[in-house]
Design a protein around this motif. Structure first.
Motif, PDB file in Angstrom:
ATOM      1  N   LYS A 238       0.818  -1.217   0.000  1.00  0.00           N
ATOM      2  CA  LYS A 238       0.000   0.000   0.000  1.00  0.00           C
ATOM      3  C   LYS A 238       0.848   1.262   0.000  1.00  0.00           C
ATOM      4  CE  LYS A 238      -4.297  -1.651   1.884  1.00  0.00           C
ATOM      5  NZ  LYS A 238      -5.242  -1.621   2.994  1.00  0.00           N
ATOM      6  N   VAL A 239       0.578   2.122  -0.962  1.00  0.00           N
ATOM      7  CA  VAL A 239       1.291   3.395  -1.081  1.00  0.00           C
ATOM      8  C   VAL A 239       0.459   4.479  -0.412  1.00  0.00           C
ATOM      9  CG1 VAL A 239       2.159   5.121  -2.704  1.00  0.00           C
ATOM     10  CG2 VAL A 239       2.406   2.682  -3.228  1.00  0.00           C
ATOM     11  N   LYS A 240       1.130   5.315   0.358  1.00  0.00           N
ATOM     12  CA  LYS A 240       0.431   6.408   1.039  1.00  0.00           C
ATOM     13  C   LYS A 240       0.576   7.673   0.193  1.00  0.00           C
ATOM     14  CE  LYS A 240       0.299   9.042   5.292  1.00  0.00           C
ATOM     15  NZ  LYS A 240       1.118   9.516   6.394  1.00  0.00           N
ATOM     16  N   LEU A 241      -0.556   8.182  -0.270  1.00  0.00           N
ATOM     17  CA  LEU A 241      -0.456   9.314  -1.194  1.00  0.00           C
ATOM     18  C   LEU A 241      -1.660  10.236  -1.114  1.00  0.00           C
ATOM     19  CD1 LEU A 241      -1.006   7.874  -4.812  1.00  0.00           C
ATOM     20  CD2 LEU A 241      -2.180   7.161  -2.726  1.00  0.00           C
ATOM     21  N   LYS A 242      -1.458  11.437  -1.651  1.00  0.00           N
ATOM     22  CA  LYS A 242      -2.527  12.424  -1.736  1.00  0.00           C
ATOM     23  C   LYS A 242      -2.641  12.828  -3.196  1.00  0.00           C
ATOM     24  CE  LYS A 242      -3.721  17.109  -0.289  1.00  0.00           C
ATOM     25  NZ  LYS A 242      -3.708  17.521  -1.705  1.00  0.00           N
ATOM     26  N   PHE A 243      -3.810  12.540  -3.783  1.00  0.00           N
ATOM     27  CA  PHE A 243      -4.008  12.949  -5.174  1.00  0.00           C
ATOM     28  C   PHE A 243      -4.215  14.460  -5.237  1.00  0.00           C
ATOM     29  CE2 PHE A 243      -5.226   8.432  -5.663  1.00  0.00           C
ATOM     30  CZ  PHE A 243      -4.393   8.123  -6.728  1.00  0.00           C
ATOM     31  N   ALA A 244      -3.931  15.032  -6.416  1.00  0.00           N
ATOM     32  CA  ALA A 244      -4.013  16.489  -6.589  1.00  0.00           C
ATOM     33  C   ALA A 244      -5.403  17.016  -6.267  1.00  0.00           C
ATOM     34  CB  ALA A 244      -3.610  16.867  -8.015  1.00  0.00           C
ATOM     35  N   ASP A 245      -6.430  16.225  -6.614  1.00  0.00           N
ATOM     36  CA  ASP A 245      -7.793  16.719  -6.420  1.00  0.00           C
ATOM     37  C   ASP A 245      -8.423  16.208  -5.120  1.00  0.00           C
ATOM     38  OD1 ASP A 245      -8.030  14.102  -7.069  1.00  0.00           O
ATOM     39  OD2 ASP A 245      -9.198  14.414  -8.893  1.00  0.00           O
ATOM     40  N   ALA A 246      -7.625  15.578  -4.267  1.00  0.00           N
ATOM     41  CA  ALA A 246      -8.185  15.035  -3.016  1.00  0.00           C
ATOM     42  C   ALA A 246      -7.851  15.964  -1.850  1.00  0.00           C
ATOM     43  CB  ALA A 246      -7.604  13.648  -2.740  1.00  0.00           C
ATOM     44  N   ASP A 247      -8.670  15.909  -0.821  1.00  0.00           N
ATOM     45  CA  ASP A 247      -8.443  16.737   0.357  1.00  0.00           C
ATOM     46  C   ASP A 247      -7.410  16.133   1.274  1.00  0.00           C
ATOM     47  OD1 ASP A 247     -10.330  18.497  -0.434  1.00  0.00           O
ATOM     48  OD2 ASP A 247     -11.953  17.510   0.689  1.00  0.00           O
ATOM     49  N   LYS A 248      -7.377  14.790   1.292  1.00  0.00           N
ATOM     50  CA  LYS A 248      -6.467  14.193   2.255  1.00  0.00           C
ATOM     51  C   LYS A 248      -5.778  12.947   1.710  1.00  0.00           C
ATOM     52  CE  LYS A 248     -10.185  11.657   4.451  1.00  0.00           C
ATOM     53  NZ  LYS A 248     -10.872  11.273   5.649  1.00  0.00           N
ATOM     54  N   GLU A 249      -4.856  12.442   2.521  1.00  0.00           N
ATOM     55  CA  GLU A 249      -4.068  11.299   2.098  1.00  0.00           C
ATOM     56  C   GLU A 249      -4.883  10.023   2.200  1.00  0.00           C
ATOM     57  OE1 GLU A 249      -1.565  12.214   5.200  1.00  0.00           O
ATOM     58  OE2 GLU A 249      -1.279  14.145   4.201  1.00  0.00           O
ATOM     59  N   GLN A 250      -4.467   9.031   1.415  1.00  0.00           N
ATOM     60  CA  GLN A 250      -5.068   7.710   1.542  1.00  0.00           C
ATOM     61  C   GLN A 250      -3.989   6.672   1.266  1.00  0.00           C
ATOM     62  OE1 GLN A 250      -7.931   7.021  -1.769  1.00  0.00           O
ATOM     63  NE2 GLN A 250      -7.248   9.007  -2.542  1.00  0.00           N
ATOM     64  N   GLU A 251      -4.292   5.426   1.643  1.00  0.00           N
ATOM     65  CA  GLU A 251      -3.359   4.343   1.334  1.00  0.00           C
ATOM     66  C   GLU A 251      -4.008   3.443   0.299  1.00  0.00           C
ATOM     67  OE1 GLU A 251      -0.732   2.554   4.208  1.00  0.00           O
ATOM     68  OE2 GLU A 251      -1.822   3.629   5.769  1.00  0.00           O
ATOM     69  N   VAL A 252      -3.311   3.264  -0.817  1.00  0.00           N
ATOM     70  CA  VAL A 252      -3.890   2.504  -1.917  1.00  0.00           C
ATOM     71  C   VAL A 252      -2.909   1.411  -2.332  1.00  0.00           C
ATOM     72  CG1 VAL A 252      -4.914   2.665  -4.214  1.00  0.00           C
ATOM     73  CG2 VAL A 252      -4.949   4.665  -2.710  1.00  0.00           C
ATOM     74  N   ALA A 253      -3.424   0.181  -2.513  1.00  0.00           N
ATOM     75  CA  ALA A 253      -2.573  -0.920  -2.951  1.00  0.00           C
ATOM     76  C   ALA A 253      -2.092  -0.651  -4.372  1.00  0.00           C
ATOM     77  CB  ALA A 253      -3.339  -2.237  -2.896  1.00  0.00           C
ATOM     78  N   CYS A 254      -0.853  -1.095  -4.645  1.00  0.00           N
ATOM     79  CA  CYS A 254      -0.255  -0.882  -5.969  1.00  0.00           C
ATOM     80  C   CYS A 254      -1.180  -1.362  -7.084  1.00  0.00           C
ATOM     81  CB  CYS A 254       1.078  -1.621  -6.059  1.00  0.00           C
ATOM     82  SG  CYS A 254       2.362  -0.851  -5.059  1.00  0.00           S
ATOM     83  N   LYS A 255      -1.771  -2.531  -6.863  1.00  0.00           N
ATOM     84  CA  LYS A 255      -2.638  -3.123  -7.879  1.00  0.00           C
ATOM     85  C   LYS A 255      -3.764  -2.164  -8.247  1.00  0.00           C
ATOM     86  CE  LYS A 255      -4.857  -7.511  -8.868  1.00  0.00           C
ATOM     87  NZ  LYS A 255      -5.176  -8.841  -8.353  1.00  0.00           N
ATOM     88  N   GLU A 256      -4.327  -1.541  -7.224  1.00  0.00           N
ATOM     89  CA  GLU A 256      -5.437  -0.630  -7.424  1.00  0.00           C
ATOM     90  C   GLU A 256      -4.971   0.688  -8.053  1.00  0.00           C
ATOM     91  OE1 GLU A 256      -9.080   1.068  -4.661  1.00  0.00           O
ATOM     92  OE2 GLU A 256      -7.480  -0.106  -3.720  1.00  0.00           O
ATOM     93  N   LEU A 257      -3.784   1.121  -7.662  1.00  0.00           N
ATOM     94  CA  LEU A 257      -3.235   2.342  -8.283  1.00  0.00           C
ATOM     95  C   LEU A 257      -3.147   2.167  -9.785  1.00  0.00           C
ATOM     96  CD1 LEU A 257      -0.320   3.501  -5.938  1.00  0.00           C
ATOM     97  CD2 LEU A 257      -2.464   4.702  -6.400  1.00  0.00           C
ATOM     98  N   ASN A 258      -2.818   0.930 -10.169  1.00  0.00           N
ATOM     99  CA  ASN A 258      -2.701   0.630 -11.587  1.00  0.00           C
ATOM    100  C   ASN A 258      -4.080   0.456 -12.236  1.00  0.00           C
ATOM    101  OD1 ASN A 258      -2.215  -2.079 -13.637  1.00  0.00           O
ATOM    102  ND2 ASN A 258      -1.048  -0.210 -13.980  1.00  0.00           N
ATOM    103  N   SER A 259      -4.926  -0.401 -11.640  1.00  0.00           N
ATOM    104  CA  SER A 259      -6.178  -0.760 -12.314  1.00  0.00           C
ATOM    105  C   SER A 259      -7.239   0.329 -12.171  1.00  0.00           C
ATOM    106  CB  SER A 259      -6.698  -2.085 -11.769  1.00  0.00           C
ATOM    107  OG  SER A 259      -6.985  -1.940 -10.383  1.00  0.00           O
ATOM    108  N   LYS A 260      -7.339   0.933 -11.008  1.00  0.00           N
ATOM    109  CA  LYS A 260      -8.410   1.911 -10.786  1.00  0.00           C
ATOM    110  C   LYS A 260      -7.988   3.343 -11.121  1.00  0.00           C
ATOM    111  CE  LYS A 260     -11.412   3.566  -7.048  1.00  0.00           C
ATOM    112  NZ  LYS A 260     -11.664   3.440  -5.605  1.00  0.00           N
TER     113      LYS A 260
END
Lengths: 500, 500
Positions: A238-260
C-alpha cells in the motif's frame, strides 16, 4: 525560548554537522559546509540510497560528470528559456523577492506559475509593498536562475553550472547504452552537485544555492510502461499518497493504483520502492510520510505524471518536498536529439524507439535536514538524535571510566580493535554521564565503557543510546557483538549479561 | 599503429571508463565524464585513500564544502593576485598559449616562474612564432585562472569556483577544532571538485579544467614538527626520492632523512605513509614511483618543504606529478586570520600558537589516469587491466556456458548471491572465450562459469584474470571463497580443485 529549529541549528553548528560556508568571512545565504559529523551522515545516506536504488535492477548504474556544461545543453533542455523565477525588488532598500512567493504570502493565494504581468497586476491592485522597509516594489521581471561561467583565456566559451544533475545522464545515454551492450530499461544515476541562483534563499539549510542531488534517470520503452519485473512482489503493497484533487491522504494498494487510478506499473513499482526506502531503511514514521500529486498547473509541462515525496517537518511547519518521481516522457532525449543532431533512439527486439524517462530525484541536503528534524528528541536530562543505526554518524564511542589504573590503555586497545570495522570515537574527558550525553546529542548508537571490573573479569559495559540500557560483554567479544547488532542478527538485551 | 595512449583512450570511451563531457554537443577541452566503470574505479580509489590517510591518526576527519566561495577568501589566500598563468596569443589565428610552456618547448629551457616581461623578451629575441599557423605572437600578459561566478538576482555578489579544495579546511578549522574538542594535530580532509581555467588543456584526461582532488590539511604545532607518534615503526623504512640538486633517485631510510638531511619527523612520517599507499595498497611497481623535491624556484614561495609524488607514465613520456606533500608554514591560517579578522590561533598545553599546515594533495583524476597507464597489459589474444583486486571496477562476472539446459537459471541464482557482497556483472552473449576477454579488457578480477558439470555435481569454474588459471568450487561455497580471496585469506590455486 529557542524554537526546535534554532536548537537543532545550534547543535549542528556546535558539534560539526553543518555550518555556514566560509563563515569566518560572514555567511553568504544558501552556502553551507558539512562538518565532520555531517559528512559521515551524508555519506551514509548516499550509500544507503545507492544500495537501494542501484540494486532495483541489474541495468541501473552510476556515472559521475562535470558540473560545468556547454550553453547548448541548456538551449536544448529549455533551461535558458524557462528556468526563471519572477523577480521584484524594492525601489527604496533594494531587497529582492521571488514575486510569486511574496504575492502568495501577502494574499494567501496560490501564485506559483503566474506570469510576470499577472504578478505585477496583483502587486499593483493590492498595493503590496516591500516586507522589509515598506518601500515601493518594482515591476516583475523574469530572472534566469543558472550561474554562468566564462571559459577560455578570453572567456570566449559560455558555459553554465548545471541546475540539476539530470542533464548528465541524458548526455551520457548514447555512450552508456553502447558501452553496456544492454537493452532497455537502462538506469543512470548521479550523486553530485547542482547550482541555482535562488533570489532569496531563506529557509536555512533547506533551500540552497549549491546543493547535492541523488538522481536516477531511467530510460525505458514507452510501450512497456505498464510492465514491471517484480510486480507480483508489490501488488498488495500500500502506497500512502494524496491525489491532486483530493483533500487528504489515503493508502492505496499498488494493484489498485494501476487498475483503478491508471498509474502505469513501471511508475508504481518505483513509488513502492521509494516508500520502502523511507519507511523501512530510513525508519521514518509513516504518519510523517506521503506522496503528493502535483496538479497540472504546479508541475512542469513535460511531466506527464508527477508525485513529490513529502515529509512532515515540524521545523518547517508541515509537509515539505524531499524528493520527486517524474515521468518526463521523451522531453529530454527528444530535446537533446534535436539540439545535438545525434540520433538517440535505440533498437529494441522489434523496432527503433526514442526512450522515455522516469526520474527519481532526491535532494540530499533536504533529506539530511529532514532526518535531523524527525529524529531529534528532548528528554529530561538530555537531547538526542535517535537515528537508525545505519545512519548514525558515529557507530560507537569508547570510554575509560577514569583516567588511571590502566583503564585508558585497555580502552585504547578496544578503540583500536573496533575502529577496524566501525566509525568509533575515543573520549576521556569529563564524568561518564556527561560523556554519554555528549554522544547521545549526536546520535552515537553504542557506548563501551572500560572500568575496574574490566581488569578483573575482562568484561566491559555496552550501552544503547535510545533505551540507555546497559549490558556486560567480554572485551574479547565486543567487536563480534557489535557486528551482530549492526547486521540485525542480535537483540541488544540478549547480546550480553544484564548489568547488576 | 595506435599508440598506447590512443589504445587506452579507445577502451576508456568504448567500455565506459571516461569520455568527453557533453560529447554529443562536441567536446570542450578539459571536461570529462566518468562512465559507469570509471565511477566504480574512482570510488574504490577514493575509499582506499580515506581508509589509508584518515586512519593515520584518530584526529584526522573529513568535511564536505561548497565549491563556490566568496571573493575575500581568495584575496586572503593570494589567489586573486598570484594564481596566474602567463598568456600569449597569436595575432593571426587567435590561438592562445601558456607562454612559459611555449618558450620552454621552443627553446628547451626551464621557463617556469619567469615574469611576463622576461617571457616576452625571450619570444622577441628568439623570434618565436605561433606553433599553429606561424603568425606573430602577442606580448605576454598575466591571466587569472579562477572561474568567476556572479551570485544574487543582480549578480551583485562576486564569488569564485575554488581552484583547490584546500581552502575549505582552512575556513572550517576554527569551527572544527572547537566542535571536536581535540588538541593539535588536527587533520581535515576534503574529497571534492576544484576548477581551473587552464589556457590550453591538452594532455587529454590528465590536465582538466574541472577535476577532483583528495586533500588532507593537517594543522599542527610548529614546535612539534620534529615529532611523530609512530616514528619507531618507520625509522628504517626507505623512501625513494630525488633531491632538487641531485641527478638521480636514491633510497634513504626515514631516520637518515631526518638526521642527515634535516627533514622533520612529522614530514617524513607522512612521506612514508604516502609511499606505502602507492607501493603496498595500489601495488605500483617501485621503479615507477618516486618523490621529487622541487627547487626553490619551482615551488610556491610559502612552501617550506615541497616534494611531488611522481609516477613514470609511458603514455605521458616520463615521470608526472600525481600528488604532493607540502609544508606550507603559517601562510594559510595567517592569511585568513588577517583577512577575516578572526583569531585562528589555539591553546596548547603551554601557549597560544597559530598552527602550521602540512598538506597531502592528490589529483584523483590523474591517479585514475596513472592506474590505467600502469596496469594496461597487452598479450597475444587479449588486452587487460591487471588492477589490484581492491581497485577493479567489477569484482566478478557470472556466465552460463550456454543459453539453455537450465544453465542461465543457475547462473542467475549465483549472480544474485554474489551481488549481495560484490560488484558483479552477468553476461550471456557470445562464446565463453569472448566473454572472458571482454571482462579482462576492463580488469574484472574473477569469472564464474556455470556449465553442465554444475548441474551434475554442483561445482562451478572460477577463473582468475591475470594467470587465466581455473579452479572448480562448489556453487554453495563460491561466495565464501570470493570473500576469502578478497580478504587475502586464501591463495587462488588452493581455493578450489584444479580444473581437469
Amino acid at each position: 525560548m529557542a524554537t526546535k529549529s534554532e536548537k537543532i541549528l545550534t547543535i549542528a553548528e556546535r558539534r560539526g554537522f553543518f555550518y555556514p560556508s566560509a563563515e569566518i568571512y560572514g555567511a553568504t545565504a544558501g552556502f553551507w559546509t558539512y562538518g565532520h559529523l555531517g559528512t559521515l551522515l551524508k555519506h551514509k545516506w548516499e550509500n544507503l540510497w545507492r544500495d537501494t536504488f542501484l540494486k532495483l535492477n541489474p541495468n541501473y548504474f552510476e556515472i559521475d560528470d562535470c558540473v560545468i556544461m556547454p550553453e547548448k545543453v541548456f538551449e536544448s533542455s529549455g533551461h535558458l528559456e524557462h528556468f526563471n523565477d519572477p523577480l521584484t525588488s524594492c525601489k527604496k532598500c533594494n531587497s529582492r523577492f521571488a514575486a510569486d512567493k511574496l504575492v502568495s504570502n501577502a494574499l494567501g493565494i496560490e501564485a506559483d506559475g503566474l506570469s510576470p504581468e499577472a504578478l505585477t497586476k496583483l502587486i499593483r491592485e493590492n498595493k503590496l509593498i516591500c516586507p522589509e522597509c515598506q518601500g515601493e516594489l518594482s515591476d516583475v521581471k523574469q530572472f534566469n536562475m543558472m550561474f554562468q561561467v566564462k571559459v577560455g583565456a578570453l572567456g570566449e566559451i559560455t558555459m553554465y553550472l548545471r541546475p540539476e544533475s539530470a542533464q548528465s545522464p541524458y548526455l551520457a545515454f548514447k555512450r552508456e547504452i553502447e558501452a553496456l551492450r544492454r537493452k532497455l530499461p537502462l538506469g543512470l544515476a548521479v550523486i553530485g552537485k547542482a547550482f541555482r541562483n535562488e533570489i532569496s534563499p531563506r529557509q536555512g539549510f533547506f533551500r540552497l544555492r549549491e546543493f547535492t542531488q541523488a538522481e536516477l534517470q531511467i530510460f525505458f520503452d514507452p510501450d512497456k510502461i505498464n510492465e514491471a519485473d517484480k510486480w507480483k512482489e508489490i501488488e498488495k503493497f500500500k502506497v500512502k499518497l494524496k491525489f491532486a484533487d483530493a483533500d487528504k491522504e489515503q493508502e492505496v494498494a499498488c494493484k489498485e493504483l494501476n487498475s483503478k487510478y491508471g498509474l502505469p506499473k513501471f511508475y508504481v513499482f518505483h513509488m513502492a520502492s521509494i516508500q520502502k526506502f523511507y519507511l523501512e531503511k530510513l525508519q521514518i514514521p509513516k504518519e510523517l510520510f506521503r506522496f503528493r500529486e502535483l496538479s497540472e498547473k504546479e508541475r512542469a509541462f513535460y511531466n506527464k505524471i508527477h508525485f513529490d515525496i513529502e515529509l512532515n517537518l515540524e521545523t518547517l511547519g508541515g509537509f515539505k518536498e524531499v524528493a520527486g518521481l517524474h515521468y518526463r516522457g521523451d522531453h529530454d532525449l527528444g530535446g537533446h536529439q534535436k539540439g545535438s543532431g545525434e540520433k538517440l533512439d535505440v533498437v529494441t527486439d522489434t523496432k527503433r524507439v526514442l526512450p522515455h524517462v522516469l526520474e527519481l530525484s532526491f535532494g540530499v541536503d533536504r533529506n539530511i535536514c529532514a532526518l535531523m528534524d524527525i529524529f531529534y528528541k528532548e528528554e529530561k536530562e538530555r537531547t538526542l538524535f535517535s537515528f537508525p543505526q545505519c545512519l548514525s554518524p558515529l557507530d560507537v564511542a569508547v570510554y575509560p571510566l577514569v583516567n588511571r589504573d590502566n583503564l585508558p590503555e585497555k580502552a585504547q586497545e578496544i578503540f583500536d580493535e573496533v575502529s577496524k570495522e566501525f566509525r568509533a570515537f575515543y573520549d576521556t574527558s569529563g564524568s561518564i554521564g556527561r560523556r554519554y550525553r555528549r554522544q547521545d546529542e549526536i546520535g552515537t548508537k553504542y557506548g563501551i565503557t572500560v572500568d575496574n571490573e574490566t581488569l578483573k573479569d575482562g568484561t566491559v559495559t555496552v550501552r544503547e543510546r535510545d533505551s540507555m540500557e546497559q549490558i556486560r560483554v567480554s572485551s574479547d567479544e565486543v567487536l563480534s557483538v557489535l557486528k551482530k547488532l549492526f547486521r540485525g542478527e542480535a537483540d541488544f538485551k540478549k547480546a550480553g549479561k544484564p548489568l547488576k
